[in-house]
Design a protein around this motif. Structure first.
Motif, PDB file in Angstrom:
ATOM      1  N   TRP A   1      78.501  23.122   6.599  1.00  0.00           N
ATOM      2  CA  TRP A   1      78.992  21.917   5.954  1.00  0.00           C
ATOM      3  C   TRP A   1      78.272  20.683   6.471  1.00  0.00           C
ATOM      4  O   TRP A   1      77.633  20.723   7.518  1.00  0.00           O
ATOM      5  N   LEU A   2      78.375  19.623   5.686  1.00  0.00           N
ATOM      6  CA  LEU A   2      77.752  18.355   6.044  1.00  0.00           C
ATOM      7  C   LEU A   2      78.863  17.382   6.394  1.00  0.00           C
ATOM      8  O   LEU A   2      79.942  17.453   5.829  1.00  0.00           O
ATOM      9  N   TRP A   3      78.575  16.504   7.320  1.00  0.00           N
ATOM     10  CA  TRP A   3      79.614  15.552   7.701  1.00  0.00           C
ATOM     11  C   TRP A   3      79.020  14.177   7.919  1.00  0.00           C
ATOM     12  O   TRP A   3      77.811  14.020   8.055  1.00  0.00           O
ATOM     13  N   GLU A   4      79.902  13.218   7.967  1.00  0.00           N
ATOM     14  CA  GLU A   4      79.473  11.848   8.225  1.00  0.00           C
ATOM     15  C   GLU A   4      80.574  11.187   9.038  1.00  0.00           C
ATOM     16  O   GLU A   4      81.762  11.395   8.766  1.00  0.00           O
ATOM     17  N   THR A   5      80.212  10.433  10.065  1.00  0.00           N
ATOM     18  CA  THR A   5      81.213   9.683  10.817  1.00  0.00           C
ATOM     19  C   THR A   5      80.863   8.213  10.748  1.00  0.00           C
ATOM     20  O   THR A   5      79.717   7.840  10.540  1.00  0.00           O
ATOM     21  N   GLY A   6      81.894   7.404  10.944  1.00  0.00           N
ATOM     22  CA  GLY A   6      81.700   5.961  10.884  1.00  0.00           C
ATOM     23  C   GLY A   6      81.264   5.420  12.232  1.00  0.00           C
ATOM     24  O   GLY A   6      81.046   6.184  13.183  1.00  0.00           O
TER      25      GLY A   6
ATOM     26  N   PRO B   1      90.185  30.889  17.254  1.00  0.00           N
ATOM     27  CA  PRO B   1      89.119  30.019  17.771  1.00  0.00           C
ATOM     28  C   PRO B   1      87.815  30.248  17.000  1.00  0.00           C
ATOM     29  O   PRO B   1      87.494  31.388  16.664  1.00  0.00           O
ATOM     30  N   ILE B   2      87.137  29.184  16.713  1.00  0.00           N
ATOM     31  CA  ILE B   2      85.793  29.311  16.138  1.00  0.00           C
ATOM     32  C   ILE B   2      84.851  28.400  16.923  1.00  0.00           C
ATOM     33  O   ILE B   2      85.279  27.407  17.517  1.00  0.00           O
ATOM     34  N   TYR B   3      83.590  28.777  16.892  1.00  0.00           N
ATOM     35  CA  TYR B   3      82.571  27.985  17.569  1.00  0.00           C
ATOM     36  C   TYR B   3      81.766  27.264  16.490  1.00  0.00           C
ATOM     37  O   TYR B   3      81.405  27.848  15.470  1.00  0.00           O
ATOM     38  N   VAL B   4      81.547  26.003  16.741  1.00  0.00           N
ATOM     39  CA  VAL B   4      80.826  25.191  15.761  1.00  0.00           C
ATOM     40  C   VAL B   4      79.576  24.647  16.434  1.00  0.00           C
ATOM     41  O   VAL B   4      79.635  24.120  17.538  1.00  0.00           O
ATOM     42  N   ARG B   5      78.464  24.815  15.734  1.00  0.00           N
ATOM     43  CA  ARG B   5      77.226  24.202  16.226  1.00  0.00           C
ATOM     44  C   ARG B   5      76.920  23.035  15.305  1.00  0.00           C
ATOM     45  O   ARG B   5      76.899  23.202  14.081  1.00  0.00           O
ATOM     46  N   THR B   6      76.691  21.880  15.897  1.00  0.00           N
ATOM     47  CA  THR B   6      76.503  20.699  15.057  1.00  0.00           C
ATOM     48  C   THR B   6      75.308  19.897  15.532  1.00  0.00           C
ATOM     49  O   THR B   6      75.001  19.856  16.717  1.00  0.00           O
ATOM     50  N   SER B   7      74.631  19.321  14.551  1.00  0.00           N
ATOM     51  CA  SER B   7      73.509  18.425  14.848  1.00  0.00           C
ATOM     52  C   SER B   7      73.705  17.168  14.029  1.00  0.00           C
ATOM     53  O   SER B   7      74.240  17.229  12.922  1.00  0.00           O
ATOM     54  N   GLY B   8      73.296  16.069  14.572  1.00  0.00           N
ATOM     55  CA  GLY B   8      73.488  14.825  13.819  1.00  0.00           C
ATOM     56  C   GLY B   8      72.509  13.779  14.259  1.00  0.00           C
ATOM     57  O   GLY B   8      71.887  13.879  15.319  1.00  0.00           O
ATOM     58  N   ARG B   9      72.354  12.791  13.377  1.00  0.00           N
ATOM     59  CA  ARG B   9      71.513  11.652  13.746  1.00  0.00           C
ATOM     60  C   ARG B   9      72.174  10.376  13.249  1.00  0.00           C
ATOM     61  O   ARG B   9      72.855  10.385  12.226  1.00  0.00           O
ATOM     62  N   PRO B  10      71.987   9.306  14.009  1.00  0.00           N
ATOM     63  CA  PRO B  10      72.633   8.053  13.606  1.00  0.00           C
ATOM     64  C   PRO B  10      71.952   7.479  12.374  1.00  0.00           C
ATOM     65  O   PRO B  10      70.787   7.764  12.130  1.00  0.00           O
ATOM     66  N   PHE B  11      72.683   6.718  11.608  1.00  0.00           N
ATOM     67  CA  PHE B  11      72.039   5.996  10.512  1.00  0.00           C
ATOM     68  C   PHE B  11      72.439   4.538  10.536  1.00  0.00           C
ATOM     69  O   PHE B  11      73.490   4.172  11.047  1.00  0.00           O
TER      70      PHE B  11
ATOM     71  N   ASN C   1      69.600  -2.870  10.499  1.00  0.00           N
ATOM     72  CA  ASN C   1      69.645  -2.081  11.721  1.00  0.00           C
ATOM     73  C   ASN C   1      71.026  -2.082  12.375  1.00  0.00           C
ATOM     74  O   ASN C   1      71.136  -1.940  13.583  1.00  0.00           O
ATOM     75  N   ASN C   2      72.050  -2.264  11.573  1.00  0.00           N
ATOM     76  CA  ASN C   2      73.394  -2.147  12.108  1.00  0.00           C
ATOM     77  C   ASN C   2      73.805  -0.685  12.084  1.00  0.00           C
ATOM     78  O   ASN C   2      73.619   0.005  11.091  1.00  0.00           O
ATOM     79  N   PHE C   3      74.379  -0.252  13.183  1.00  0.00           N
ATOM     80  CA  PHE C   3      74.790   1.135  13.304  1.00  0.00           C
ATOM     81  C   PHE C   3      75.942   1.403  12.350  1.00  0.00           C
ATOM     82  O   PHE C   3      76.941   0.689  12.345  1.00  0.00           O
ATOM     83  N   LEU C   4      75.791   2.432  11.524  1.00  0.00           N
ATOM     84  CA  LEU C   4      76.829   2.738  10.539  1.00  0.00           C
ATOM     85  C   LEU C   4      77.548   4.035  10.851  1.00  0.00           C
ATOM     86  O   LEU C   4      78.604   4.311  10.291  1.00  0.00           O
ATOM     87  N   GLY C   5      76.977   4.827  11.751  1.00  0.00           N
ATOM     88  CA  GLY C   5      77.632   6.082  12.070  1.00  0.00           C
ATOM     89  C   GLY C   5      76.614   7.195  12.216  1.00  0.00           C
ATOM     90  O   GLY C   5      75.437   6.946  12.412  1.00  0.00           O
ATOM     91  N   TYR C   6      77.138   8.400  12.133  1.00  0.00           N
ATOM     92  CA  TYR C   6      76.274   9.575  12.253  1.00  0.00           C
ATOM     93  C   TYR C   6      76.393  10.409  10.998  1.00  0.00           C
ATOM     94  O   TYR C   6      77.425  10.420  10.338  1.00  0.00           O
TER      95      TYR C   6
END
Lengths: 224, 838
Positions: free
Chosen positions: B483-488, B556-566, B571-576
């Motif tokens: 799945w894809l995710w986005e954080t603020g 229990p499940i194991y989650v592997r996640t990768s992310g990059r800030p945007f 150039n204001n940080f909006l999240g990952y």
């Protein structure tokens, strides 16, 4: 050779060989090569050390009494092969083999090839030194003989062919008359030749001359 | 007679009175009241006075009768004369009016009245002003006053009069005041109808004015020149054109003077020839004006013959400077337009919708269609260059214009050039309605939009590619992850793709949570989370961060996640933004793998120890060498010290060597212990060449003992690989030992073993061990890696099997690269060590 002492740290005794002598060391192991050189130098022996047989063969061997200390297992040309090679080159340098784990067939082969000694590690250094001294002494003697023969040979070479023939027959124990008959010469002529031979060869007695002929190997197995 | 009437009246009156009193009363004159008495008294008095007066009148009448008798003869004579005059007066073709000082018509002759459409009686007694225009009346009044003031003097003026029917006529009036018979002043006015003359005059004046105006407007002056008399006439405009004062006496020389020096000879010659031949002529020439400006003139001259038989030249000279300039300007602007059309690849045209032909076609149109401008091209030829698919549309435009009786049209079509190229044309046209109210022409432009079209196509393609690329990356992301995710900016989950539900994490429950609130190993592994938080705070990208959480079902499940800030444009940080994968299965597999590894490691250890057993002789030698050297150096040292003068420096050197050799011996032991050690696998970056050197140190004696010559070809500066030092040493040792063994039976050739290291372009390090021994049979080649396969009398038969599993555990592969005599090559390949991206 010198007897062993039970004392620890016994000072190595060396029966100093008469005149100059040089020890050749061939060992691929630096430590071994270095320690052996060190040992020989500490007893006033000249040392020339090499990492392989080939290295040594490339150099010119000096005209002094010498011996060769080498490991049986050498990389490249092995110790035994070097022995064979030297024999082929008619170089009669005495060889002392040392080996970490000697075995009987190898020792037999080495000794047959004319090795002076065969030392198995670990050996007492005195053993080695004794072997080295003995080997150099033997070499010296061999060299002296070789030198005498060479002198005689050069004297012999100054003789005319007739003189040589006379010398050969005289040394074989023939009487003047017999020599004259053999060579179809007058007896008086044989006497003159004989006198010249004695003079040129520097022989004072007939016995001297016979010994010289033997040394030169010109004695014919002429029946007495 | 007067007296008779008076007497009669007096006679009648008493009767009337008596009748009043005595006649039976139609009315009563009785003096019944006191008022009656004064009436009677007054009646008596009046009767007496009246009688007296009548007497007096009678006398006077007699005197008058006498005078009248005297006059009667003269009067008759006068009447005759008057009658004659009256005839003249009445019928003279001149209007005569007699008015009094107030302007009232006292008399008018019949002619005059008739002229004005009145009967004389209609005018007499009325103000004469009635027959004048309202505007002229003050003037008339003033004139009449003038006449009255200057009695006897004649005054003449011209004025308009109105007829009864309202029409106007021009008259010339002569007036004079005179003493009338009764001493009253009257004004006699004689009017002559000058309407006709006036009209002619006006017409002439108007036509003169028109001519002047026309001359001025058309900048055309006229002139006449009588050659015989030398008489020259110039119109005003002619003066203006030549810029001479109108008071100047015009001469032909003036013309020559003004003429531009370059044209002067021509003008002179033209005039002379015309004079000589007495013929019409027409010419253009230039004037050089005093202000140095140049005027262009066009002159048309007719030769006419006067009544006296002289030749007279009458002509018109036109200032055509403006026209010339306009012509030049027009020519220039046409050139500009053509250039503009050429530059913008726009051509203009006009199409006759009825005759179906071009009315006008700019040069650029021809160029667009691939014709040389000016080349004569038929409609058919032009049509043949229009793309067949577009032709109906083009032909439809004029039809639409006719049907709709007007309209604005925009359409595109393609031109196919003979060389195969295609031009795209955007056309704009509008219908022109002719004087008959119907569409007569279409006027429009063709614009070459090939470039724009190509640019648009490129843009569209780029957009399509962009869209496709976006889709592609979405596909990649969705297939590469669960799945894809986005954080603020506050690290709360703002968006989660729907795939999470498959993993048992419903998006509805996760959105709004902080990342570390999702995880369930926050307390178990605080250090991991601490580092992760630091990464997030630093707004750095992260990769393959693994955490544990619980599904909705509680497993229990194991989650592997990768992310990059945007960031936004400022150039204001909006999240990952990132992807996550459920790696529970992988983790489980890893655990199983670890177990397997452990077992393999143990087996490897056993094999290694076995190998060490095989190496015992070599190892013993390796240890013996330094030990023997130590002893010998010790003896030597004693020798140096035991001299008569001890050689201390040599003794010191000996001791130093002893130390060195001791260290060497312990190194050997350490190495062997390491091989024999049963330790944890330690994956560290390694240079494979270092491993090779370590192995060589270990097996040198073995090589020498078996009369094997070792050659190495090690590529310098190899990339590091990630591996366990001891295990890789084991692999190489094993391969070397196998090689030595394979050459044991070789007698006919030098025993040579080669170790080669290299790299490839695919990110691998290669290591090959080649012997020149007996080789491997085809059958054995398939089995050499099998466990318990061996060709040796001794040995477990685990060597190559273990080697292969070790290499594979390092992500590489072990294979036989060459197996036929002389000898075999075993080779393993390991991937470069990649720096882990944090």
């Amino acid at each position: 050779m010198t007897g062993r002492s039970d004392l620890p740290h016994q000072t190595v005794k060396v029966e100093k060989p008469s005149g100059r002598a040089i020890v050749f060391v061939i060992d691929d192991d630096v430590s071994m090569r270095r320690s052996l050189s060190n040992l020989f130098q500490s007893v006033n022996l000249d040392v020339a050390a090499f990492g392989s047989a080939q290295e040594m063969l490339q150099g010119k061997l000096p005209e002094v009494a010498s011996c060769l200390v080498l490991d049986v297992r050498l990389p490249g040309l092995s110790g035994l092969e070097l022995q064979t090679e030297l024999a082929k080159l008619n170089l009669h340098i005495p060889i002392i083999f040392i080996t970490g784990h000697g075995d009987i067939p190898m020792s037999v082969k080495a000794m047959k090839g004319g090795a002076v000694d065969f030392l198995t590690k670990p050996f007492r250094d005195q053993e080695l030194l004794d072997a080295v001294v003995a080997a150099t002494e033997r070499d010296r003697k061999r060299r002296e003989v070789e030198k005498t023969v060479a002198n005689l040979q050069s004297l012999y070479d100054t003789l005319s062919s007739r003189e040589q023939a006379v010398m050969k027959l005289v040394a074989a124990g023939l009487m003047n008359k017999q020599v004259a008959a053999e060579l179809e010469l007058a007896e008086i002529t044989v006497k003159i030749y004989r006198g010249r031979v004695m003079k040129k060869m520097g022989a004072r007695t007939l016995a001297d001359l016979i010994r010289m002929a033997e040394a030169l190997g010109i004695c014919s197995n002429h029946p007495e | 007679m007067g007296s008779l009437i008076a007497s009669a009246m007096l006679f009648v009156f008493p009767f009337a009175v008596l009748a009043y009193f005595f006649a039976p009363p139609p009315f009563n004159l009785r003096v019944d009241d006191p008022q009656t008495l004064p009436v009677i008294v007054a009646f008596v008095v009046v009767s007496i006075v009246g009688t007296h007066l009548i007497e007096k009148v009678r006398r006077e009448r007699n005197v008058a009768l006498e005078a009248a008798a005297r006059l009667r003869h003269g009067e008759a004579e006068l009447r005759d004369r008057e009658k004659q005059w009256r005839e003249i007066f009445e019928h003279s073709p001149v209007m005569h009016f007699i008015v009094n000082t107030t302007g009232m018509v006292l008399n008018v002759n019949t002619f005059g009245a008739t002229q004005l459409g009145y009967a004389p009686s209609e005018l007499v007694g009325h103000s004469v002003l009635n027959v004048f225009l309202e505007d002229d009346r003050p003037f008339v009044r003033e004139r009449v006053s003038l006449c009255i003031e200057t009695v006897g003097q004649s005054h003449t003026w011209e004025i308009q009069k109105i007829r009864k029917d309202g029409s106007v006529l021009w008259v010339r009036e002569s007036a004079k005041a005179m003493q009338g018979a009764d001493d009253k002043l009257v004004v006699l006015i004689a009017c002559e109808d000058i309407t006709e003359r006036k009209r002619t005059e006006t017409a002439l004046r108007r036509s003169e004015a028109h001519l002047a105006q026309a001359q001025e407007l058309s900048r055309t002056g006229s002139f006449g020149w009588n050659v015989a008399t030398g008489e020259v006439h110039w119109s005003k405009e002619t003066f203006r054109i030549f810029q001479y004062d109108p008071s100047t006496k015009p001469t032909p020389q003036l013309v020559v003077d003004r003429t531009h020096p370059e044209d002067r000879a021509d003008v002179r010659e033209t005039i002379e020839r015309a004079v000589q031949n007495e013929e019409d002529f027409e010419h253009e020439y230039r004037l050089l004006m005093p202000d140095s400006s140049v005027k262009h003139l066009h002159a048309v001259v007719r030769a006419t013959r006067t009544a006296f038989g002289d030749i007279e030249f009458i002509g018109a000279v036109t200032d055509i400077t403006a026209a010339k300039q306009a012509e030049q300007q027009l020519r220039r602007s046409e050139a500009y337009l053509a250039e503009a059309q050429h530059l913008s690849h726009t051509g203009s045209w006009s199409w006759d919708v009825h005759r179906l032909e071009f009315v006008y076609r700019s040069a650029e149109i021809d160029r667009l269609f691939g014709f040389d401008p000016g080349q004569s091209v038929s409609i058919e030829t032009i049509r043949s260059r229009i793309h067949p698919d577009d032709l109906p549309r083009l032909q439809d435009v004029p039809r639409q214009a006719i049907i709709g009786n007007g309209g604005h049209f925009e359409y595109d079509f393609r031109i196919l050039l003979p060389d195969g190229a295609m031009r795209r044309i955007h056309s704009v046209a509008h219908a022109v309605v002719g004087s008959d109210g119907n569409v007569s022409e279409l006027i429009g432009t063709h614009m070459d939009v090939t470039e724009q079209h190509a640019a648009r196509e490129r843009l569209e393609r780029a957009l399509a590619a962009l869209h496709e690329s976006e889709q592609r990356f979405r596909d990649y992301a969705e297939t590469a992850s669960d799945w894809l995710w986005e954080t603020g900016p506050d690290h709360r989950v703002t968006l989660l793709s729907e795939h999470t539900s498959a993993a048992g994490l419903p998006a509805s429950e996760v959105v709004g949570l902080l990342r570390w609130e999702i995880a369930r190993d926050f307390d178990a592994e605080p250090e991991k989370w601490h580092q992760h938080r630091a990464t997030l705070d630093a707004r750095l990208p992260f990769r393959d961060f693994i955490y544990r959480t619980l599904t909705q079902m509680g497993s229990p499940i194991y989650v592997r996640t990768s992310g990059r800030p945007f960031f936004d444009a400022d150039n204001n940080f909006l999240g990952y933004r990132g992807v996550s994968t459920d790696i529970t299965a992988t983790i489980r597999a890893d655990q199983a793998e670890r177990e397997l590894r452990k077992a393999q490691a143990e087996l490897a250890h056993v094999t290694r120890v076995t190998t060490l057993g095989e190496l015992t002789t070599s190892i013993a030698h390796e240890i013996n060498q330094p030990l023997a050297a130590i002893v010998t150096n010790g003896e030597a040292c004693l020798g140096w010290l035991g001299r008569e003068t001890p050689d201390l420096s040599a003794a010191r050197r000996s001791v130093e060597w002893i130390i060195e050799d001791g260290i060497r011996a312990s190194e050997v032991i350490r190495r062997i212990r390491a091989l024999a050690k049963k330790g944890e696998i330690e994956m560290v970056p390694l240079d494979i060449n270092d491993i090779v050197q370590e192995v060589i140190a270990l097996v040198t004696r073995e090589l020498v003992g078996h009369q094997v010559k070792l050659r190495t070809e090690l590529a310098p500066a190899l990339p590091l690989i990630l591996g366990d030092r001891v295990q890789l040493q084991q692999v190489i040792t094993n391969l070397v030992m196998n090689g030595i063994e394979a050459m044991q039976m070789v007698r006919d050739r030098p025993r040579e073993l080669m170790i080669q290291s290299s790299r490839d372009d695919m990110g691998h390090v290669h290591l090959a061990v080649t012997d020149c021994g007996i080789g491997i049979t085809e059958d054995d080649a398939d089995r050499v890696f099998n466990p318990f396969f061996t060709t040796k009398s001794s040995g477990l038969g685990m060597g190559l099997s273990i080697c292969r599993s070790i290499v594979e555990a390092h992500g590489g592969s072990l294979s036989i690269a060459r197996k036929q005599e002389p000898g075999a090559t075993f080779q393993f390949v390991l991937p470069f060590h990649k720096e882990v991206v944090s």
